[in-house]
Design an enzyme around this catalytic site. Structure first.
Site, mmCIF file in Angstrom:
data_model
loop_
_atom_site.group_PDB
_atom_site.id
_atom_site.type_symbol
_atom_site.label_atom_id
_atom_site.label_comp_id
_atom_site.label_asym_id
_atom_site.label_seq_id
_atom_site.Cartn_x
_atom_site.Cartn_y
_atom_site.Cartn_z
ATOM 1 N N THR A 59 0.834 -1.208 0.000
ATOM 2 C CA THR A 59 0.000 0.000 0.000
ATOM 3 C C THR A 59 0.863 1.251 0.000
ATOM 4 O O THR A 59 0.552 2.220 -0.706
ATOM 5 C CB THR A 59 -0.948 0.003 1.217
ATOM 6 O OG1 THR A 59 -1.692 -1.210 1.230
ATOM 7 C CG2 THR A 59 -1.912 1.169 1.162
ATOM 8 N N CYS A 60 1.932 1.248 0.744
ATOM 9 C CA CYS A 60 2.827 2.408 0.795
ATOM 10 C C CYS A 60 3.461 2.651 -0.576
ATOM 11 O O CYS A 60 3.511 3.782 -1.064
ATOM 12 C CB CYS A 60 3.903 2.210 1.855
ATOM 13 S SG CYS A 60 3.264 1.977 3.518
#
Length: 165
Positions: A59-60
């Site tokens: 996600t990052c």
């Protein structure tokens, strides 16, 4: 403190993000070339702070890729991607991914940014890392928008953040 979750399990941060309309606190962070960057270096520009736990999570990494795409089209705007990853890891990721439109910054040296902006996680398996958040600072240095992502594995609301620009 902000109540957030990691895969549905409750975790907490030091506090709430700065309030919209308040002056953004200046900070000093480390760039991938090991130079130091301050918020004041970007006075007169809109600044998107894309804050996350680690570039080494899916996600990052996605948030950095998304803002890298969007940043190329934004006028008078800079995107700062901030985590506690070592600058070497940030540089490796950007090189491998062809990331050129955002500035990667690390809070690894002292963690003051995470503390000053109340987004350091205080408990659980990600304790001492940053929560996932977006903070937008206007040209005058005031907080224009914030989003504390409530479930840390979820992406931020890119549309709402970009609308605030």
């Amino acid at each position: 403190m902000a109540n957030i979750t990691l895969k549905g399990n409750a975790i907490n941060t030091l506090g709430n993000l700065p309030k919209v309309g308040t002056k953004a606190s200046n900070f000093t962070l480390t760039a991938v070339d090991l130079s130091h960057k301050n918020l004041s270096n970007f006075t007169g520009k809109k600044v998107i702070l894309n804050i996350f736990p680690s570039i080494d999570t899916g996600t990052c990494a996605t948030s950095v890729r998304e803002f890298n795409k969007k940043a190329a089209t934004l006028e008078n705007t800079v995107v700062l991607c901030i985590s506690k990853d070592l600058p070497f890891a940030q540089a490796r990721f950007c090189g491998a991914e062809g990331i050129e439109n955002v500035i990667m910054l690390s809070d690894f040296a002292n963690g003051n940014f995470g503390k000053d902006y109340n987004l350091e996680i205080t408990d659980g398996p990600l304790a001492h890392l940053h929560s996932r958040a977006i903070v937008i600072v206007d040209e005058k240095g005031n907080i224009a928008y914030t989003e504390q992502v409530s479930e840390i594995v979820d992406e931020p609301n890119y549309k709402a953040a970009l609308k605030a620009i």
